[in-house]
Scaffold this motif. Structure first.
Motif, PDB file in Angstrom:
ATOM      1  N   SER A  86       0.825  -1.211   0.000  1.00  0.00           N
ATOM      2  CA  SER A  86       0.000   0.000   0.000  1.00  0.00           C
ATOM      3  C   SER A  86       0.862   1.266   0.000  1.00  0.00           C
ATOM      4  O   SER A  86       0.434   2.315  -0.451  1.00  0.00           O
ATOM      5  CB  SER A  86      -0.959   0.012   1.197  1.00  0.00           C
ATOM      6  N   TYR A  87       2.101   1.136   0.501  1.00  0.00           N
ATOM      7  CA  TYR A  87       2.999   2.290   0.504  1.00  0.00           C
ATOM      8  C   TYR A  87       3.627   2.530  -0.862  1.00  0.00           C
ATOM      9  O   TYR A  87       4.090   3.629  -1.144  1.00  0.00           O
ATOM     10  CB  TYR A  87       4.100   2.111   1.560  1.00  0.00           C
ATOM     11  N   GLN A  88       3.677   1.518  -1.696  1.00  0.00           N
ATOM     12  CA  GLN A  88       4.193   1.607  -3.062  1.00  0.00           C
ATOM     13  C   GLN A  88       5.531   2.322  -3.088  1.00  0.00           C
ATOM     14  O   GLN A  88       6.394   2.076  -2.261  1.00  0.00           O
ATOM     15  CB  GLN A  88       3.162   2.274  -3.959  1.00  0.00           C
ATOM     16  N   ASN A  89       5.709   3.184  -4.055  1.00  0.00           N
ATOM     17  CA  ASN A  89       6.945   3.956  -4.204  1.00  0.00           C
ATOM     18  C   ASN A  89       6.774   5.387  -3.712  1.00  0.00           C
ATOM     19  O   ASN A  89       7.564   6.254  -4.068  1.00  0.00           O
ATOM     20  CB  ASN A  89       7.404   3.950  -5.668  1.00  0.00           C
ATOM     21  N   ASP A  90       5.737   5.631  -2.924  1.00  0.00           N
ATOM     22  CA  ASP A  90       5.496   6.979  -2.417  1.00  0.00           C
ATOM     23  C   ASP A  90       6.747   7.523  -1.736  1.00  0.00           C
ATOM     24  O   ASP A  90       7.533   6.773  -1.157  1.00  0.00           O
ATOM     25  CB  ASP A  90       4.354   6.986  -1.399  1.00  0.00           C
ATOM     26  N   GLY A  91       6.920   8.831  -1.790  1.00  0.00           N
ATOM     27  CA  GLY A  91       8.024   9.474  -1.105  1.00  0.00           C
ATOM     28  C   GLY A  91       7.851   9.370   0.410  1.00  0.00           C
ATOM     29  O   GLY A  91       6.741   9.146   0.912  1.00  0.00           O
ATOM     30  N   PHE A  92       8.934   9.537   1.139  1.00  0.00           N
ATOM     31  CA  PHE A  92       8.904   9.399   2.588  1.00  0.00           C
ATOM     32  C   PHE A  92       7.841  10.279   3.250  1.00  0.00           C
ATOM     33  O   PHE A  92       7.071   9.781   4.081  1.00  0.00           O
ATOM     34  CB  PHE A  92      10.298   9.684   3.164  1.00  0.00           C
ATOM     35  N   PRO A  93       7.737  11.574   2.912  1.00  0.00           N
ATOM     36  CA  PRO A  93       6.709  12.398   3.573  1.00  0.00           C
ATOM     37  C   PRO A  93       5.291  11.855   3.357  1.00  0.00           C
ATOM     38  O   PRO A  93       4.443  11.962   4.243  1.00  0.00           O
ATOM     39  CB  PRO A  93       6.864  13.775   2.919  1.00  0.00           C
ATOM     40  N   ASP A  94       5.048  11.237   2.199  1.00  0.00           N
ATOM     41  CA  ASP A  94       3.728  10.667   1.922  1.00  0.00           C
ATOM     42  C   ASP A  94       3.495   9.368   2.685  1.00  0.00           C
ATOM     43  O   ASP A  94       2.357   9.013   2.986  1.00  0.00           O
ATOM     44  CB  ASP A  94       3.552  10.428   0.423  1.00  0.00           C
ATOM     45  N   LYS A  95       4.561   8.643   2.991  1.00  0.00           N
ATOM     46  CA  LYS A  95       4.429   7.409   3.758  1.00  0.00           C
ATOM     47  C   LYS A  95       4.186   7.696   5.242  1.00  0.00           C
ATOM     48  O   LYS A  95       3.575   6.900   5.931  1.00  0.00           O
ATOM     49  CB  LYS A  95       5.685   6.542   3.606  1.00  0.00           C
ATOM     50  N   VAL A  96       4.659   8.825   5.708  1.00  0.00           N
ATOM     51  CA  VAL A  96       4.519   9.179   7.126  1.00  0.00           C
ATOM     52  C   VAL A  96       3.074   9.507   7.478  1.00  0.00           C
ATOM     53  O   VAL A  96       2.590   9.144   8.544  1.00  0.00           O
ATOM     54  CB  VAL A  96       5.456  10.360   7.476  1.00  0.00           C
ATOM     55  N   LYS A  97       2.366  10.150   6.577  1.00  0.00           N
ATOM     56  CA  LYS A  97       0.993  10.581   6.880  1.00  0.00           C
ATOM     57  C   LYS A  97      -0.032   9.627   6.251  1.00  0.00           C
ATOM     58  O   LYS A  97       0.282   8.902   5.309  1.00  0.00           O
ATOM     59  CB  LYS A  97       0.775  12.007   6.387  1.00  0.00           C
ATOM     60  N   PRO A  98      -1.259   9.636   6.758  1.00  0.00           N
ATOM     61  CA  PRO A  98      -2.304   8.778   6.179  1.00  0.00           C
ATOM     62  C   PRO A  98      -2.601   9.157   4.730  1.00  0.00           C
ATOM     63  O   PRO A  98      -2.366  10.297   4.309  1.00  0.00           O
ATOM     64  CB  PRO A  98      -3.529   9.044   7.054  1.00  0.00           C
ATOM     65  N   LYS A  99      -3.109   8.195   3.983  1.00  0.00           N
ATOM     66  CA  LYS A  99      -3.477   8.432   2.582  1.00  0.00           C
ATOM     67  C   LYS A  99      -4.998   8.371   2.480  1.00  0.00           C
ATOM     68  O   LYS A  99      -5.633   7.483   3.045  1.00  0.00           O
ATOM     69  CB  LYS A  99      -2.839   7.372   1.693  1.00  0.00           C
ATOM     70  N   HIS A 100      -5.578   9.332   1.755  1.00  0.00           N
ATOM     71  CA  HIS A 100      -7.026   9.411   1.577  1.00  0.00           C
ATOM     72  C   HIS A 100      -7.376   9.302   0.104  1.00  0.00           C
ATOM     73  O   HIS A 100      -6.606   9.726  -0.754  1.00  0.00           O
ATOM     74  CB  HIS A 100      -7.564  10.731   2.142  1.00  0.00           C
ATOM     75  N   ASN A 101      -8.565   8.773  -0.181  1.00  0.00           N
ATOM     76  CA  ASN A 101      -9.029   8.698  -1.568  1.00  0.00           C
ATOM     77  C   ASN A 101      -9.742   9.994  -1.958  1.00  0.00           C
ATOM     78  O   ASN A 101      -9.775  10.958  -1.174  1.00  0.00           O
ATOM     79  CB  ASN A 101      -9.922   7.470  -1.782  1.00  0.00           C
ATOM     80  N   ALA A 102     -10.328  10.018  -3.144  1.00  0.00           N
ATOM     81  CA  ALA A 102     -10.994  11.219  -3.649  1.00  0.00           C
ATOM     82  C   ALA A 102     -12.178  11.643  -2.777  1.00  0.00           C
ATOM     83  O   ALA A 102     -12.550  12.815  -2.749  1.00  0.00           O
ATOM     84  CB  ALA A 102     -11.465  10.993  -5.085  1.00  0.00           C
ATOM     85  N   LYS A 103     -12.766  10.702  -2.040  1.00  0.00           N
ATOM     86  CA  LYS A 103     -13.889  11.006  -1.147  1.00  0.00           C
ATOM     87  C   LYS A 103     -13.408  11.388   0.252  1.00  0.00           C
ATOM     88  O   LYS A 103     -14.205  11.474   1.172  1.00  0.00           O
ATOM     89  CB  LYS A 103     -14.827   9.807  -1.054  1.00  0.00           C
ATOM     90  N   ASN A 104     -12.103  11.578   0.398  1.00  0.00           N
ATOM     91  CA  ASN A 104     -11.465  11.913   1.662  1.00  0.00           C
ATOM     92  C   ASN A 104     -11.611  10.812   2.714  1.00  0.00           C
ATOM     93  O   ASN A 104     -11.616  11.075   3.912  1.00  0.00           O
ATOM     94  CB  ASN A 104     -11.955  13.259   2.214  1.00  0.00           C
ATOM     95  N   GLU A 105     -11.754   9.577   2.249  1.00  0.00           N
ATOM     96  CA  GLU A 105     -11.800   8.430   3.147  1.00  0.00           C
ATOM     97  C   GLU A 105     -10.372   7.899   3.317  1.00  0.00           C
ATOM     98  O   GLU A 105      -9.627   7.796   2.346  1.00  0.00           O
ATOM     99  CB  GLU A 105     -12.682   7.323   2.556  1.00  0.00           C
ATOM    100  N   LYS A 106     -10.019   7.583   4.548  1.00  0.00           N
ATOM    101  CA  LYS A 106      -8.678   7.057   4.801  1.00  0.00           C
ATOM    102  C   LYS A 106      -8.568   5.661   4.202  1.00  0.00           C
ATOM    103  O   LYS A 106      -9.341   4.780   4.526  1.00  0.00           O
ATOM    104  CB  LYS A 106      -8.385   7.011   6.294  1.00  0.00           C
TER     105      LYS A 106
END
Length: 133
Positions: free
Chosen positions: A42-62
């Motif tokens: 789920s973390y994929q190749n995201d950058g470190f700052p993006d891995k530190v915080k939660p990820k939300h979809n277009a509906k702002n759902e975590k």
């Protein structure tokens, strides 16, 4: 540092290293996190700052918690301001120190531990210093 560091964040910090160096950094003890396969992907190749915080979809759902809300190791890693060679080395040294303390063993001095981590050709200043060229 993901196995395929294609995202701009990783390219900016690691593109100067050749394939063998990048492989050592990727698989270094200090870079590893004990995550389930599904969480890791789920973390994929995201950058470190993006891995530190939660990820939300277009509906702002975590859709994924970040390192700050994860297991102990994720929380520990989230306290680093940036993820680079110095952070990988610092975390690796801390993990080796934990092993020494936990099992009452000696892995040698700092230089010995850096060799054990296969980071001898990556020089940093101090435990959390900047990388020297």
């Amino acid at each position: 540092l993901p196995q395929t560091p294609s995202e701009a964040y990783w390219q900016q910090r690691f593109s100067q290293y050749d394939e063998a160096q990048l492989n050592r950094l990727t698989h270094c003890l200090g870079n590893l996190l004990p995550l389930s396969r599904s969480i890791n992907s789920s973390y994929q190749n995201d950058g470190f700052p993006d891995k530190v915080k939660p990820k939300h979809n277009a509906k702002n759902e975590k859709v994924r918690t970040g390192y700050r809300e994860g297991c102990y190791s994720e929380i520990e890693v989230s306290n680093f301001p940036d993820w680079d060679v110095a952070a990988i080395q610092t975390r690796g040294l801390r993990m080796l120190k934990f092993m020494e303390d936990r099992w009452d063993i000696s892995l040698g001095g700092k230089d010995d531990k850096i060799k054990l981590l296969h980071l001898s050709d990556f020089q940093t200043d101090g435990e959390e210093g900047d990388v020297r060229s």
